[in-house]
Write a protein that holds these residues in place. Structure first.
Motif, PDB file in Angstrom:
ATOM      1  N   GLU A   1      -1.683   4.207  12.990  1.00 43.92           N
ATOM      2  CA  GLU A   1      -2.865   3.570  12.409  1.00 43.92           C
ATOM      3  C   GLU A   1      -2.475   2.938  11.092  1.00 43.92           C
ATOM      4  OE1 GLU A   1      -6.170   6.250  11.928  1.00 43.92           O
ATOM      5  OE2 GLU A   1      -5.687   7.169  13.849  1.00 43.92           O
ATOM      6  N   PRO A   2      -2.932   1.721  10.867  1.00 44.60           N
ATOM      7  CA  PRO A   2      -2.625   1.120   9.563  1.00 44.60           C
ATOM      8  C   PRO A   2      -3.317   1.889   8.446  1.00 44.60           C
ATOM      9  CG  PRO A   2      -4.100  -0.298  10.845  1.00 44.60           C
ATOM     10  CD  PRO A   2      -3.745   0.858  11.710  1.00 44.60           C
ATOM     11  N   LEU A   3      -2.704   1.897   7.302  1.00 43.77           N
ATOM     12  CA  LEU A   3      -3.283   2.603   6.170  1.00 43.77           C
ATOM     13  C   LEU A   3      -4.545   1.909   5.690  1.00 43.77           C
ATOM     14  CD1 LEU A   3      -0.078   3.175   4.069  1.00 43.77           C
ATOM     15  CD2 LEU A   3      -1.533   4.964   5.013  1.00 43.77           C
ATOM     16  N   ALA A   4      -5.508   2.702   5.261  1.00 50.85           N
ATOM     17  CA  ALA A   4      -6.703   2.134   4.633  1.00 50.85           C
ATOM     18  C   ALA A   4      -7.072   3.013   3.454  1.00 50.85           C
ATOM     19  CB  ALA A   4      -7.847   2.060   5.628  1.00 50.85           C
ATOM     20  N   TYR A   5      -7.282   2.399   2.313  1.00 44.19           N
ATOM     21  CA  TYR A   5      -7.678   3.153   1.136  1.00 44.19           C
ATOM     22  C   TYR A   5      -9.196   3.149   1.018  1.00 44.19           C
ATOM     23  CZ  TYR A   5      -2.836   2.397  -0.375  1.00 44.19           C
ATOM     24  OH  TYR A   5      -1.478   2.354  -0.456  1.00 44.19           O
TER      25      TYR A   5
ATOM     26  N   GLU B   1      -1.138  -4.320   2.574  1.00 43.48           N
ATOM     27  CA  GLU B   1      -0.111  -4.774   3.497  1.00 43.48           C
ATOM     28  C   GLU B   1       0.816  -3.603   3.753  1.00 43.48           C
ATOM     29  OE1 GLU B   1       1.693  -8.359   2.360  1.00 43.48           O
ATOM     30  OE2 GLU B   1      -0.221  -9.382   2.135  1.00 43.48           O
ATOM     31  N   SER B   2       1.214  -3.445   5.001  1.00 40.74           N
ATOM     32  CA  SER B   2       2.028  -2.278   5.325  1.00 40.74           C
ATOM     33  C   SER B   2       3.379  -2.393   4.632  1.00 40.74           C
ATOM     34  CB  SER B   2       2.191  -2.139   6.835  1.00 40.74           C
ATOM     35  OG  SER B   2       2.622  -3.359   7.364  1.00 40.74           O
TER      36      SER B   2
ATOM     37  N   SER C   1     -13.449   0.157   2.612  1.00 40.99           N
ATOM     38  CA  SER C   1     -12.032   0.487   2.576  1.00 40.99           C
ATOM     39  C   SER C   1     -11.212  -0.779   2.393  1.00 40.99           C
ATOM     40  CB  SER C   1     -11.606   1.226   3.848  1.00 40.99           C
ATOM     41  OG  SER C   1     -11.740   0.374   4.956  1.00 40.99           O
ATOM     42  N   TYR C   2      -9.999  -0.572   1.960  1.00 35.28           N
ATOM     43  CA  TYR C   2      -9.102  -1.697   1.731  1.00 35.28           C
ATOM     44  C   TYR C   2      -7.785  -1.396   2.423  1.00 35.28           C
ATOM     45  CZ  TYR C   2      -5.530  -4.394  -0.688  1.00 35.28           C
ATOM     46  OH  TYR C   2      -4.445  -5.176  -0.969  1.00 35.28           O
ATOM     47  N   ARG C   3      -7.333  -2.319   3.240  1.00 40.97           N
ATOM     48  CA  ARG C   3      -6.047  -2.134   3.925  1.00 40.97           C
ATOM     49  C   ARG C   3      -4.956  -2.893   3.191  1.00 40.97           C
ATOM     50  NH1 ARG C   3      -6.974   0.163   8.807  1.00 40.97           N
ATOM     51  NH2 ARG C   3      -9.096  -0.117   9.559  1.00 40.97           N
TER      52      ARG C   3
END
Ligand SMILES: [Zn+2]
Ligand SMILES: [Zn+2]
Length: 162
Positions: free
Chosen positions: A48-52, A35-36, A31-33
């Motif tokens: 929760e921070p986004l993760a692709y 930057e918010s 996964s890749y987070r």
């Protein structure tokens, strides 16, 4: 610039992501987070921070594309300072071409670097972008149509067009 043409607006702090790579559609193993997205001061951050989701291969070319972007900035800086610095310290005019030449060579080398994308890849760089619109409203943009369609399906309850 990647073509992030497939946009979806959702009103939620927990958007659901598909379980396949958002770049090529292969099963996601990584996964890749990103930057918010920027928020105004005082606004709550998502729980929760986004993760692709990404496959391993696409994570590699994504990293390479991001490194290349940084390297190009370095090259451009080199070109600019290569002109400014000799002028400032009063070096002979011939030294003015050295910085830009090195900067230009670095740029060309960066452009040629192989990013190892496959035919299935929808972009070299990041295959999704998110912009924060309001407190819980986000706009996601995807390079891959199938990713956007799956995202719409998964987040049907949170879709908004306001
Ligand atoms: Zn992939
Ligand atoms: Zn890819």
């Amino acid at each position: 610039m990647a073509n992030l043409e497939h946009s979806v607006k959702v009103e939620t702090d927990r958007p659901c992501m598909p379980d396949f790579c958002i770049c090529c559609g292969a099963p996601a193993t990584d996964s890749y987070r990103p930057e918010s997205p920027g928020r105004m001061k005082g606004m709550p951050q998502p729980d929760e921070p986004l993760a692709y989701p990404y496959c391993a291969a696409c994570k590699v070319h994504l990293r390479a594309a991001q490194d290349r972007k940084t390297a190009n900035l370095v090259a451009i800086n080199f070109a600019i300072w290569g002109v400014g610095l000799p002028l400032a310290v009063g070096l002979p005019l011939v030294s003015l071409v050295v910085g830009p030449t090195i900067g230009g060579l670095m740029y060309v080398r960066n452009r040629r670097s192989n990013l190892q994308t496959t035919d299935e890849c929808s972009t070299e760089g990041v295959a999704a972008r998110v912009s924060w619109l309001r407190k819980h409203t986000y706009e996601f943009s995807f390079t891959r149509k199938e990713t956007a369609e799956a995202f719409v399906e998964l987040n049907r309850d949170s879709l908004t067009d306001r």
